[in-house]
Scaffold this active site. Structure first.
Site, PDB file in Angstrom:
ATOM      1  N   GLU A   1       0.786  -1.245   0.000  1.00  0.00           N
ATOM      2  CA  GLU A   1       0.000   0.000   0.000  1.00  0.00           C
ATOM      3  C   GLU A   1       0.814   1.289   0.000  1.00  0.00           C
ATOM      4  O   GLU A   1       0.255   2.361   0.236  1.00  0.00           O
ATOM      5  CB  GLU A   1      -1.022  -0.002   1.164  1.00  0.00           C
ATOM      6  CG  GLU A   1      -2.040  -1.128   1.027  1.00  0.00           C
ATOM      7  CD  GLU A   1      -3.140  -1.136   2.098  1.00  0.00           C
ATOM      8  OE1 GLU A   1      -3.009  -0.420   3.098  1.00  0.00           O
ATOM      9  OE2 GLU A   1      -4.132  -1.867   1.917  1.00  0.00           O
TER      10      GLU A   1
ATOM     11  N   GLU B   1      -6.984  -7.801  -1.572  1.00  0.00           N
ATOM     12  CA  GLU B   1      -7.366  -7.580  -0.165  1.00  0.00           C
ATOM     13  C   GLU B   1      -8.806  -7.095  -0.117  1.00  0.00           C
ATOM     14  O   GLU B   1      -9.172  -6.183  -0.856  1.00  0.00           O
ATOM     15  CB  GLU B   1      -6.503  -6.488   0.499  1.00  0.00           C
ATOM     16  CG  GLU B   1      -5.269  -6.966   1.194  1.00  0.00           C
ATOM     17  CD  GLU B   1      -4.670  -5.870   2.106  1.00  0.00           C
ATOM     18  OE1 GLU B   1      -5.434  -5.087   2.717  1.00  0.00           O
ATOM     19  OE2 GLU B   1      -3.438  -5.815   2.196  1.00  0.00           O
TER      20      GLU B   1
END
Length: 819
Positions: free
Chosen positions: A398, A495
């Site tokens: 991320e 995710e």
């Protein structure tokens, strides 16, 4: 137990202190006989001075590195060795203070996480400073093997086997790389023999080792007359490995015989144009075959790595394979897992998306830091690259998104500095080393990313969450999770997920009576995600009635049950959406080729997104995963009042099947009506629409049914025992269901060989029937199911010795109308 109640906070002083490990040892050999003697640490956590006989050997500052110190001149017959640790918290704070040019956010985690600051300034497991699902335990110690190595001439440090398939000759070859520490002052010549008996392959090579770090790279061509069985992911074939014996006979020094396993598989990450859709595909081809990735995300299995034994890993990974998973992502805020982890994945056919250990933060790029990272990456790639299970290296978790979406409110004028640092760290250092060390698998710089599109945009794309490129992470706790239209029709979902609470039996071990309420201090303390407990209740409230009881402990247990029902149902809906999107493009979106929910396992006993509780117990979500990841599955969704059923298949051939659709009334165990649709073609490795009917027509056909009084179930059946799980589709929220009555559930338990059989009976239709045997370790064949027949047989697979009496005594049966 450091996990008991509030001990994570009570024991904080331990990590603020500095600790020294020391001991006296006798040298078990004559030190004069050896040219080189090293003290080797496979893992030091993290910042330490290392001394032997009061002589400083050096320092360590990276938990993920291997350290080797030359002690030839200082070792005696009796020695005193010391490892003087510095508090990781103090070190990180000091590093941050010294970085005066500009700040490197985030400074500290949100208060709800009860964590420590500046984790990004120390090369240590990032979540050990706290995370939204785990405690802060910034450990200090020797977390992997430490040993003394004595040798003359040369010593083997790294050894790896990498398979390649040469398309032009249709032949497999094996690259064998050996890296030595050569202490001889001149080159050493010799012979290396490689023998793979099962593949009738034997070759001998003349080699020469150069002083220093000498390496030998051999290319072994596999005998063409031998049939090579490839390594396949779980559900797609066998995980065949071949024993390889590599023998080094050098003119000086000793003979080395290395026995290892070679696996043959190829991997490609395909990013190419898709007709009718802007952007690019993002999917994996294994041995030339596109594979839909099904699985979850892996976090460290414990805050204290020495508690993570082989048996613990086997239980968790076997549970993943048993739920029809074929992949896990080793997430970048934990650790590069131990060798056992990857060995088990090789054996079970679990593919690994391997992050490098950088997560949710920006990182420094000063010279010392980069050198430490370069050593870490080189060590980890050399250590792990022989594993067929690893199919991808990924630079971070991320961090592209953090810059692109400006998580840390960086002034626009300063953005360039951080972009430059990002490229320097993940591209010019990490990527460069990975590509030099390992040419056999793909690399992406981040997750989520737009893949080659991100590269084109200078490694940080405008929107890393773009559904037309790469992978996405997606979380939405406030929308109704049964509404599939909120989910991104992405190329790859790496995710996504929903929280739930672990079973009462898991919490009981680390709590006391006053903690057993959803609003207790303990329950608030264990929840590290902002508003997490409220979000679960809100999501439950969309479709279920909240617990009605006034008995506080029953209310707590009922709430736990509902969080697990909600989590399982939400993740099922989202995963089925991703699986059914694999073969279609709608409004330019689709061709989804991966679903990895967050997360597989737990680090402690607390509410989290996991499907396996700390200790390995299956939550309802894990039982649901066994179905929603099944190789053959019918999936239903409603679109503008029309019921659509897709046939989803991971099987390698097309099948002619029968689809059976049954409508049941909540008030009766006798089905209202059944429809069998014959000769339905379910295509190999795809998702195709196989049935469409408006709900109104369906209800008309099955008289006496309304949306609120009935439910639809369906399954696929074919020849030779081929059958999908039975799936269901709710026509209304269950809080509005009409005719549901409280069922009397009973079970008789009997032993059969080494499993236990539960013969279940119900007096009424019962949604989400759950069997719980407390803390008896094991799992059921099915759980959390809709019981629409009077009887059902469920098998219990014990993980430790138990008895039918014990199981019967511990059993609680719960269904939705019991709360």
């Amino acid at each position: 137990d450091p996990y008991y109640r509030f001990n994570d906070v009570m024991y904080r002083w331990i990590s603020l202190d500095n600790w020294t490990y020391s001991r006296t040892f006798k040298t078990p050999f004559d030190v004069r006989k050896w040219q080189r003697i090293n003290l080797v640490f496979e893992g030091v956590d993290t910042v330490a001075h290392i001394l032997i006989n009061n002589v400083t050997l050096g320092t360590t500052d990276n938990m993920f590195n291997r350290y080797s110190f030359d002690i030839t001149s200082v070792i005696k017959e009796v020695n005193f060795v010391e490892v003087r640790f510095l508090s990781a918290i103090s070190y990180a704070a000091e590093q941050s203070r010294c970085h005066t040019a500009y700040s490197i956010p985030p400074a500290c985690p949100p208060p709800v996480q009860k964590g420590e600051c500046h984790a990004n300034f120390i090369r240590k497991e990032q979540c050990s400073f706290g995370w939204d699902w785990g405690p802060s335990f910034p450990t200090q110690g020797i977390w992997k093997d430490v040993r003394i190595e004595a040798y003359n001439y040369y010593h083997l440090i790294y050894f790896s086997l990498t398979p390649f398939f040469v398309k032009s000759t249709q032949q497999w070859s094996l690259e064998i790389e050996s890296i030595f520490d050569v202490v001889s002052s001149k080159p050493i010549a010799g012979l290396v023999t490689v023998n793979i008996p099962k593949l009738q392959t034997q070759q001998t090579y003349n080699v020469k080792l150069q002083p220093g770090e000498g390496s030998i790279v051999l290319l072994v061509n596999i005998n063409k007359s031998s049939t090579v069985e490839a390594w396949w992911p779980n559900g797609h074939g066998k995980q065949t490995g071949y024993n390889v014996t590599t023998t080094f006979i050098m003119e000086a020094g000793y003979k080395i015989e290395k026995i290892s396993k070679a696996y043959f598989r190829t991997v490609e990450l395909v990013q190419e144009p898709i007709p009718g859709s802007p952007g690019l595909s993002f999917y994996f081809r294994i041995n030339g075959r596109p594979i839909f990735i099904k699985g979850s995300n892996w976090i460290p299995a414990d805050s204290f790595q020495d508690r993570v034994t082989y048996d613990k890993l086997w239980l968790l990974l076997k549970s993943a394979a048993d739920a029809n998973m074929n992949a896990l992502r080793v997430w970048g805020g934990g650790v590069y897992e131990q060798d056992d982890f990857y060995d088990i994945c090789d054996e079970l056919g679990i593919m690994i998306w391997q992050d490098f250990m950088f997560a949710c933060a920006l990182y420094p790029t000063d010279q010392n830091y980069l050198e430490s990272v370069r050593a870490e990456v080189s060590h980890q790639v050399r250590r792990l690259k022989s594993h067929p299970s690893i199919i991808l290296w990924s630079g971070n978790n991320e961090n592209e998104a953090a810059i692109a979406s400006d998580w840390f409110s960086i002034p626009h004028a300063d953005r360039e500095v951080y972009v430059k640092d990002y490229v320097l760290l993940y591209v010019k250092n990490i990527r460069e080393i990975v590509l030099a060390e390992d040419k056999s698998r793909p690399f992406v710089a981040s997750s989520p990313t737009n893949g080659v599109e991100s590269v084109k945009e200078g490694w940080i794309s405008q929107n890393p969450y773009d559904t037309h490129y790469g992978d996405t992470h997606f979380y939405d706790y406030s929308s109704d999770c049964w509404n599939w239209t909120v989910y991104p029709k992405t190329r790859f979902a790496s995710e996504y997920g929903f929280q739930s609470w672990p079973s009462f039996s898991t919490l009981e071990k680390v709590s006391s009576t006053e903690d057993w309420s959803y609003t207790s201090n303990f329950s608030l303390h264990r929840q590290h995600h902002e508003n997490g407990n409220d979000q679960m209740l809100q999501q439950i409230g969309y479709h279920f009635k909240l617990p009605q009881t006034t008995d506080p402990i029953k209310k707590f247990k009922d709430t736990i049950y509902l969080t697990q029902v909600m989590q399982a149902q939400c993740t099922k809906t989202e995963t089925e959406f991703y699986r059914s999107s694999q073969s279609e493009i709608i409004n330019g979106e689709g061709h989804t080729m991966g679903a990895l929910y967050w997360q597989l396992n737990d680090i402690w006993q607390a509410p989290s997104w996991a499907s396996l509780e700390y200790g390995g117990k299956w939550k309802l979500l894990h039982y649901f995963a066994q179905h929603f990841f099944a190789p053959l599955l019918p999936v239903a969704y409603e679109d503008k009042g029309v019921l659509c059923i897709y046939g989803v298949s991971d099987l390698h051939t097309d099948h002619e099947l029968t689809l059976k659709v049954t409508v049941h009334s909540w008030s009766s165990l006798e089905p209202v009506c059944t429809l069998a649709k014959d000769s339905v073609t379910v295509r190999a490795q795809s998702a195709v629409p196989i049935y469409k009917e408006s709900i109104n027509d369906l209800l008309e056909r099955c008289r006496n049914c309304t949306r609120k009084s009935c439910v639809v179930t369906f399954y696929l059946v074919g020849e030779g025992g081929l059958r999908s799980p039975t799936n269901h589709h709710f026509l209304s929220s269950l809080k509005d269901a009409v005719g549901l009555e409280k069922a009397q559930l009973s079970a008789a338990v009997s032993q059969q060989d080494d499993v236990y059989v539960f013969d279940l009976q119900t007096t009424a239709v019962a949604p989400f029937v759950t069997l719980d045997v407390g803390s008896i370790k094991g799992r059921f064949s099915d759980n959390g199911f809709l019981m629409i027949e009077k009887k059902k047989v469920v098998v219990f697979y014990p993980w430790e010795p138990t008895s039918a009496e014990e199981l019967e005594k511990s059993l609680t049966l719960t269904s939705l109308m019991d709360v």
